[in-house]
Design a protein around this motif. Structure first.
Motif, PDB file in Angstrom:
ATOM      1  N   LEU A  33       1.021  -1.164   0.075  1.00 41.07           N
ATOM      2  CA  LEU A  33      -0.149   0.027  -0.236  1.00 41.07           C
ATOM      3  C   LEU A  33       0.933   1.184   0.186  1.00 41.07           C
ATOM      4  N   SER A  34       0.379   2.381  -0.579  1.00 39.01           N
ATOM      5  CA  SER A  34       1.258   3.498  -0.815  1.00 39.01           C
ATOM      6  C   SER A  34       1.604   4.357   0.662  1.00 39.01           C
ATOM      7  N   GLN A  35       2.638   4.778   0.756  1.00 40.14           N
ATOM      8  CA  GLN A  35       2.719   5.720   2.029  1.00 40.14           C
ATOM      9  C   GLN A  35       2.557   7.247   1.367  1.00 40.14           C
ATOM     10  N   GLU A  36       2.252   7.242   0.140  1.00 43.84           N
ATOM     11  CA  GLU A  36       2.358   8.520  -0.270  1.00 43.84           C
ATOM     12  C   GLU A  36       1.102   9.035  -0.598  1.00 43.84           C
ATOM     13  N   ALA A  37       0.122   8.224  -0.821  1.00 44.36           N
ATOM     14  CA  ALA A  37      -1.440   8.715  -1.124  1.00 44.36           C
ATOM     15  C   ALA A  37      -1.923   9.178  -0.003  1.00 44.36           C
ATOM     16  N   PRO A  38      -2.935   9.976   0.067  1.00 41.11           N
ATOM     17  CA  PRO A  38      -3.821  10.582   0.938  1.00 41.11           C
ATOM     18  C   PRO A  38      -4.595   9.577   1.826  1.00 41.11           C
ATOM     19  N   LYS A  39      -4.767   8.215   1.528  1.00 40.85           N
ATOM     20  CA  LYS A  39      -5.323   7.172   1.973  1.00 40.85           C
ATOM     21  C   LYS A  39      -4.831   5.893   1.391  1.00 40.85           C
ATOM     22  N   LYS A  40      -5.023   4.663   2.028  1.00 41.69           N
ATOM     23  CA  LYS A  40      -4.567   3.630   1.702  1.00 41.69           C
ATOM     24  C   LYS A  40      -5.517   2.842   0.915  1.00 41.69           C
ATOM     25  N   TRP A  41      -6.829   2.554   1.554  1.00 40.08           N
ATOM     26  CA  TRP A  41      -7.978   1.967   0.749  1.00 40.08           C
ATOM     27  C   TRP A  41      -9.064   3.135   0.607  1.00 40.08           C
TER      28      TRP A  41
END
Length: 173
Positions: A33-41
């Motif tokens: 899962l991305s640590q860069e996105a505003p949320k993961k799911w």
């Protein structure tokens, strides 16, 4: 979460919502899962009909288009990706494609009749599953986990950039 623009979307409900979340999440490696996105799911699965609306409130034009359009059925396709290269962001998006002529018609009607800022010129109806690290999850591309899942769209939701939502029933006029 607040955005720069408002949108009109279909929000999954009840068993359709739960089935989608459970069936798709089991394919995602949590370590990727991305640590860069505003949320993961994506915890609130939805299909955006049009993003980029400039009004913070539903206009008469929006309401009239939705209220005069009849309810319709959508079908999910296989899983696919918006790669980091496609999104121009430091993460990729795992999504389920949506098959629906009606969504394309509604998108065009809203574009042609409402004040909006074009943010995505090519409408690609989809349901976001998760935000993942670039280069991961190619293995889910084309996966049929939710392919063929059908659901009736009876209402759409206006989601304001100011944070409130309003449901609008299809076909009531």
């Amino acid at each position: 979460m607040r955005y720069e623009h408002s949108n009109i979307q279909y929000e999954f409900e009840g068993t359709d919502r739960e089935k989608f979340i459970v069936d798709t999440r089991k394919l995602i490696d949590r370590n990727e899962l991305s640590q860069e996105a505003p949320k993961k799911w994506e915890d609130d699965p939805h299909i955006t009909v049009l993003f980029g609306l400039n009004s913070g409130v539903i206009t008469d034009e929006m309401a009239n288009i939705i209220e005069t359009y009849p309810p319709f059925v959508c079908e999910l396709g296989g899983l696919s990706l918006f790669t980091a290269e496609m999104t121009k962001k430091p993460f990729a998006v795992v999504k389920a494609d949506v098959i629906s002529t009606d969504l394309h018609v509604l998108n065009r009607l809203l574009r042609d009749n409402c004040d909006y800022t074009e943010t995505y010129p090519d409408y690609k109806p989809h349901v976001t599953v998760a935000y993942v690290q670039p280069g991961t999850h190619g293995r889910v591309d084309g996966h049929p986990v939710v392919k063929g899942m059908k659901f009736m769209v009876n209402q759409l939701t206006f989601s304001s950039h100011m944070g409130f939502k309003k449901n609008i029933m299809l076909g009531i006029k």
